[in-house]
Design a protein around this motif. Structure first.
Motif, PDB file in Angstrom:
ATOM      1  N   VAL A  28      10.282 -27.458 -54.016  1.00 44.28           N
ATOM      2  CA  VAL A  28       9.889 -26.141 -53.524  1.00 44.28           C
ATOM      3  C   VAL A  28       8.669 -26.375 -52.644  1.00 44.28           C
ATOM      4  CG1 VAL A  28       9.014 -23.865 -54.166  1.00 44.28           C
ATOM      5  CG2 VAL A  28      10.797 -24.947 -55.553  1.00 44.28           C
ATOM      6  N   LEU A  29       8.838 -26.195 -51.359  1.00 43.32           N
ATOM      7  CA  LEU A  29       7.798 -26.535 -50.389  1.00 43.32           C
ATOM      8  C   LEU A  29       6.980 -25.328 -49.940  1.00 43.32           C
ATOM      9  CD1 LEU A  29       9.932 -29.006 -48.237  1.00 43.32           C
ATOM     10  CD2 LEU A  29       8.425 -29.525 -50.167  1.00 43.32           C
ATOM     11  N   VAL A  59       7.500 -13.887 -54.140  1.00 46.08           N
ATOM     12  CA  VAL A  59       7.779 -13.730 -55.569  1.00 46.08           C
ATOM     13  C   VAL A  59       6.488 -13.981 -56.342  1.00 46.08           C
ATOM     14  CG1 VAL A  59       8.509 -16.149 -55.903  1.00 46.08           C
ATOM     15  CG2 VAL A  59       9.369 -14.377 -57.442  1.00 46.08           C
ATOM     16  N   ILE A  60       6.365 -13.330 -57.492  1.00 47.25           N
ATOM     17  CA  ILE A  60       5.215 -13.498 -58.367  1.00 47.25           C
ATOM     18  C   ILE A  60       5.693 -14.113 -59.669  1.00 47.25           C
ATOM     19  CG2 ILE A  60       3.352 -12.319 -59.610  1.00 47.25           C
ATOM     20  CD1 ILE A  60       3.842  -9.987 -57.503  1.00 47.25           C
ATOM     21  N   LEU A 129      14.612 -21.143 -60.705  1.00 47.15           N
ATOM     22  CA  LEU A 129      13.816 -20.006 -60.222  1.00 47.15           C
ATOM     23  C   LEU A 129      13.596 -20.104 -58.715  1.00 47.15           C
ATOM     24  CD1 LEU A 129      11.041 -19.678 -62.952  1.00 47.15           C
ATOM     25  CD2 LEU A 129      12.788 -17.989 -62.397  1.00 47.15           C
ATOM     26  N   GLY A 130      13.210 -21.300 -58.260  1.00 46.85           N
ATOM     27  CA  GLY A 130      12.973 -21.502 -56.833  1.00 46.85           C
ATOM     28  C   GLY A 130      14.229 -21.271 -56.011  1.00 46.85           C
ATOM     29  N   LEU A 131      15.350 -21.810 -56.471  1.00 44.42           N
ATOM     30  CA  LEU A 131      16.611 -21.643 -55.755  1.00 44.42           C
ATOM     31  C   LEU A 131      16.971 -20.166 -55.641  1.00 44.42           C
ATOM     32  CD1 LEU A 131      19.239 -22.725 -54.492  1.00 44.42           C
ATOM     33  CD2 LEU A 131      20.184 -22.819 -56.807  1.00 44.42           C
ATOM     34  N   LEU A 136      18.281 -17.740 -52.405  1.00 45.71           N
ATOM     35  CA  LEU A 136      19.436 -16.852 -52.526  1.00 45.71           C
ATOM     36  C   LEU A 136      19.087 -15.365 -52.478  1.00 45.71           C
ATOM     37  CD1 LEU A 136      21.339 -18.773 -55.341  1.00 45.71           C
ATOM     38  CD2 LEU A 136      21.768 -18.836 -52.884  1.00 45.71           C
ATOM     39  N   ASN A 137      18.033 -14.968 -53.141  1.00 45.47           N
ATOM     40  CA  ASN A 137      17.668 -13.556 -53.229  1.00 45.47           C
ATOM     41  C   ASN A 137      17.203 -13.013 -51.881  1.00 45.47           C
ATOM     42  OD1 ASN A 137      17.029 -11.097 -54.799  1.00 45.47           O
ATOM     43  ND2 ASN A 137      14.943 -11.570 -54.185  1.00 45.47           N
ATOM     44  N   GLU A 138      17.662 -11.810 -51.563  1.00 52.04           N
ATOM     45  CA  GLU A 138      17.172 -11.113 -50.365  1.00 52.04           C
ATOM     46  C   GLU A 138      16.342  -9.942 -50.833  1.00 52.04           C
ATOM     47  OE1 GLU A 138      20.055 -10.213 -47.365  1.00 52.04           O
ATOM     48  OE2 GLU A 138      21.094 -12.111 -47.672  1.00 52.04           O
TER      49      GLU A 138
END
Length: 146
Positions: A28-29, A59-60, A129-131, A136-138
């Motif tokens: 996760v960069l 994201v938090i 979580l990162g993926l 994926l999430n918009e």
């Protein structure tokens, strides 16, 4: 280009280091901002003080047991404000209490993840979580409020 910043809200230095290490190992960069208590988190999110002018995070990752203002109160404040009410919030906590999970979801958490004790399991959880939250999430479209 608008970078997808992760806000990690964690007061325990060991858990902070483990989370940062797991995010790095999971490739996760994204830039990661860290708030070490609830007041600092709210200042970051509402762009107060030294955080003035800062964009909202993608994201938090929110711990519940925080000094000064606890995680549930941070969540309550986020959901009460038009600028932050739709921000994705993942409760990332070592608490295994059903009541904490129920209260978190009742206040509008998007997800509740219990920190595994084993680092390999934690690494896998952070990778997922990162993926999901960063790839994926918009998120909802910006309403121009922040």
């Amino acid at each position: 280009m608008n970078e997808k910043v992760i806000l990690l809200v964690e007061d325990n230095p060991r858990d902070e280091e483990l989370t940062l290490r797991a995010l790095k190992k999971a490739n996760v960069l994204n830039p990661i901002a860290v708030a070490r208590d609830g007041v600092e988190a709210l200042d970051f999110l509402f762009a107060r003080g030294e955080h003035a002018g800062r964009a909202l995070p993608q994201v938090i990752l929110l711990d519940l047991k925080l000094p000064r203002v606890d995680g549930l109160e941070v969540l309550r404040s986020l959901r009460a404000d038009e600028r932050t009410k739709l921000l994705p919030v993942v409760i990332l906590t070592s608490s295994n209490e059903e009541q904490d999970r129920l209260r978190g979801y009742s206040l509008g958490a998007n997800s509740h993840v219990r920190k595994p004790v084993d680092f390999a399991q934690f690494l896998e959880a952070v990778k997922q979580l990162g993926l999901y939250w960063l790839v994926l999430n918009e998120n909802p479209p910006s309403t121009g409020g922040a």
